[in-house]
Design a protein around this motif. Structure first.
Motif, short mmCIF file in Angstrom:
data_model
loop_
_atom_site.label_atom_id
_atom_site.label_comp_id
_atom_site.label_asym_id
_atom_site.label_seq_id
_atom_site.Cartn_x
_atom_site.Cartn_y
_atom_site.Cartn_z
N LYS A 125 0.69 -1.17 0.04
CA LYS A 125 -0.06 -0.11 0.03
C LYS A 125 0.90 1.26 -0.05
O LYS A 125 0.65 2.13 -0.49
N GLU A 126 2.05 1.28 0.71
CA GLU A 126 2.88 2.43 0.95
C GLU A 126 3.41 2.84 -0.61
O GLU A 126 3.62 3.77 -1.02
N LEU A 127 4.14 1.59 -1.03
CA LEU A 127 4.55 1.61 -2.48
C LEU A 127 3.54 2.18 -3.43
O LEU A 127 3.68 3.09 -4.40
N LEU A 128 2.27 1.84 -3.52
CA LEU A 128 1.09 2.17 -4.50
C LEU A 128 1.01 3.90 -4.27
O LEU A 128 0.55 4.30 -5.22
N LYS A 129 1.07 4.22 -2.93
CA LYS A 129 0.79 5.62 -2.80
C LYS A 129 2.10 6.38 -3.21
O LYS A 129 1.82 7.51 -3.97
N LYS A 130 3.16 5.76 -3.29
CA LYS A 130 4.39 6.84 -3.57
C LYS A 130 4.61 6.42 -5.23
O LYS A 130 5.05 7.46 -5.75
N VAL A 131 4.50 5.37 -5.78
CA VAL A 131 4.66 5.20 -7.32
C VAL A 131 3.30 5.04 -7.83
O VAL A 131 2.56 4.37 -7.67
N HIS A 132 3.26 5.78 -8.93
CA HIS A 132 1.81 5.77 -9.77
C HIS A 132 2.06 5.20 -10.95
O HIS A 132 2.66 5.48 -12.04
N PHE A 133 1.55 3.88 -10.89
CA PHE A 133 1.34 3.01 -11.93
C PHE A 133 0.62 3.39 -13.01
O PHE A 133 -0.65 3.79 -12.48
N PRO A 134 0.80 3.22 -14.20
CA PRO A 134 1.93 2.87 -14.82
C PRO A 134 3.06 3.72 -14.88
O PRO A 134 2.80 4.73 -15.12
N LEU A 135 4.16 3.28 -14.41
CA LEU A 135 5.41 4.21 -14.25
C LEU A 135 5.85 4.45 -15.86
O LEU A 135 6.55 5.59 -16.15
N VAL A 136 5.73 3.39 -16.66
CA VAL A 136 6.15 3.45 -18.12
C VAL A 136 4.82 3.46 -19.13
O VAL A 136 4.09 2.54 -18.82
N GLN A 137 4.72 4.45 -19.89
CA GLN A 137 3.59 4.36 -20.46
C GLN A 137 3.70 3.51 -21.82
O GLN A 137 4.54 3.30 -22.35
N GLU A 138 2.42 3.57 -22.51
CA GLU A 138 2.29 2.33 -23.69
C GLU A 138 3.27 2.90 -24.88
O GLU A 138 3.97 2.00 -25.33
N HIS A 139 3.25 4.00 -25.05
CA HIS A 139 4.21 4.53 -26.19
C HIS A 139 5.48 4.35 -25.86
O HIS A 139 6.36 4.16 -26.94
N ALA A 140 6.09 4.46 -24.71
CA ALA A 140 7.45 3.73 -24.50
C ALA A 140 7.66 2.39 -24.67
O ALA A 140 8.78 1.98 -24.99
N LEU A 141 6.53 1.54 -24.36
CA LEU A 141 6.99 0.09 -24.52
C LEU A 141 7.01 -0.19 -26.31
O LEU A 141 7.59 -0.89 -26.50
N GLU A 142 5.93 0.83 -26.72
CA GLU A 142 6.21 0.58 -28.46
C GLU A 142 7.50 1.16 -28.83
O GLU A 142 8.02 0.35 -29.82
N GLU A 143 7.96 2.14 -28.34
CA GLU A 143 9.54 2.50 -28.60
C GLU A 143 10.54 1.40 -28.29
O GLU A 143 11.40 1.33 -29.15
N SER A 144 10.30 0.64 -27.11
CA SER A 144 11.07 -0.26 -26.79
C SER A 144 11.28 -1.54 -28.09
O SER A 144 12.23 -2.00 -28.56
N LEU A 145 10.15 -1.67 -28.25
CA LEU A 145 9.87 -2.71 -29.46
C LEU A 145 10.53 -2.29 -30.92
O LEU A 145 11.09 -2.94 -31.58
N GLN A 146 10.35 -1.08 -31.09
CA GLN A 146 11.09 -0.47 -32.15
C GLN A 146 12.35 -0.54 -32.29
O GLN A 146 13.14 -0.89 -33.09
N LYS A 147 13.02 -0.01 -31.12
CA LYS A 147 14.50 -0.40 -30.86
C LYS A 147 14.92 -1.75 -31.02
O LYS A 147 16.08 -2.07 -31.61
N LEU A 148 14.09 -2.82 -30.21
CA LEU A 148 14.44 -4.04 -30.47
C LEU A 148 14.47 -4.58 -31.83
O LEU A 148 15.52 -5.31 -32.26
N SER A 149 13.54 -4.03 -32.61
CA SER A 149 13.23 -4.53 -34.01
C SER A 149 14.84 -4.05 -34.85
O SER A 149 15.39 -4.95 -35.59
N GLU A 150 15.10 -2.85 -34.32
CA GLU A 150 16.39 -2.27 -34.92
C GLU A 150 17.68 -3.11 -34.80
O GLU A 150 18.46 -3.71 -35.59
N LEU A 151 17.70 -3.44 -33.29
CA LEU A 151 19.01 -4.06 -32.77
C LEU A 151 19.19 -5.73 -33.43
O LEU A 151 20.24 -6.04 -33.73
N ALA A 152 17.88 -6.28 -33.42
CA ALA A 152 17.76 -7.65 -33.88
C ALA A 152 18.07 -7.90 -35.13
O ALA A 152 18.45 -8.76 -35.60
N ALA A 153 17.69 -6.97 -36.01
CA ALA A 153 17.98 -6.82 -37.44
C ALA A 153 19.31 -6.70 -37.88
O ALA A 153 19.71 -7.04 -39.04
N SER A 154 20.26 -6.13 -37.04
CA SER A 154 21.48 -5.59 -37.62
C SER A 154 22.51 -6.77 -37.24
O SER A 154 22.19 -7.62 -36.69
#
Length: 154
Positions: A125-154
Motif C-alpha cells: 500500500k505504501e509503494l502504491l501511494k508513492k509510485v503511480h503505476f504505470p510508471l512507463v507508458q504504452e508509447h514507451a513500450l512501443e518505442e522499446s519494441l521499435q528499438k528491439l527491431s532495429e537491434l535484432a535486425a542488425s
C-alpha cells in the motif's frame, strides 16, 4: 492494449527469434532498448540463461529522486520464446511488477514479439501511494519494441 494493471504491446520484427532472444537476454543491451529513458547502464549481469538469475541496472528518474539501481529477478525463461523479470530496488525483493517478452516465430526471419508490463501483483500500500503505476507508458513500450527491431535486425 492498456488495462488498469498491465500494458501489452505487440510488433512483428523482421529477424529470427534467436536473434531477438539474444538481444533480450543480454542485460548490457537493455539501455539501447529502453523506451522509458530510465536505464543508464548495466551494473552487473551475465547473459540471462535461467529463472532465478539477478541482474542489476543503473537507473535515473525523478520518480526516485534521481539516480538509483534496480535488481531484476528472472521469473521466466524459455529458449527463443520467453524472458521475464520482476524489478525491485537494489538489495530488496521484488515488489510485484514484471516485464515479460514473449516471442512467436512466424518464419525463419520474422518474429512476433509481445511485451507486457504488469503491475497486478503489487500489493504494498505504501509503494502504491508513492509510485503511480504505470510508471512507463504504452508509447514507451512501443518505442522499446521499435528499438528491439532495429537491434535484432542488425
Amino acid at each position: 492494449m492498456t488495462d488498469n494493471q498491465k500494458i501489452t504491446v505487440t510488433r512483428t520484427i523482421e529477424a529470427p527469434a534467436q536473434s531477438v532472444f539474444n538481444v533480450l537476454t543480454n542485460p548490457a543491451e537493455h539501455v539501447k532498448l529502453d523506451g522509458s529513458g530510465f536505464i543508464r547502464s548495466v551494473d552487473h549481469g551475465d547473459r540471462i540463461q535461467k529463472v532465478g538469475q539477478v541482474f542489476t541496472m543503473n537507473m535515473e528518474g525523478e520518480h526516485m529522486g534521481g539516480e538509483y539501481q534496480t535488481d531484476n529477478h528472472v521469473t521466466g525463461y524459455v529458449d527463443d520464446k520467453l524472458v521475464a523479470w520482476q524489478t525491485a530496488p537494489a538489495g530488496t525483493e521484488p515488489k510485484g511488477w514484471e516485464w515479460m517478452y514473449e516471442l512467436d516465430a512466424k518464419g525463419p526471419n520474422e518474429t512476433e514479439v509481445t511485451l507486457t508490463y504488469d503491475w497486478s501483483k503489487v500489493t504494498d500500500k505504501e509503494l502504491l501511494k508513492k509510485v503511480h503505476f504505470p510508471l512507463v507508458q504504452e508509447h514507451a513500450l512501443e518505442e522499446s519494441l521499435q528499438k528491439l527491431s532495429e537491434l535484432a535486425a542488425s
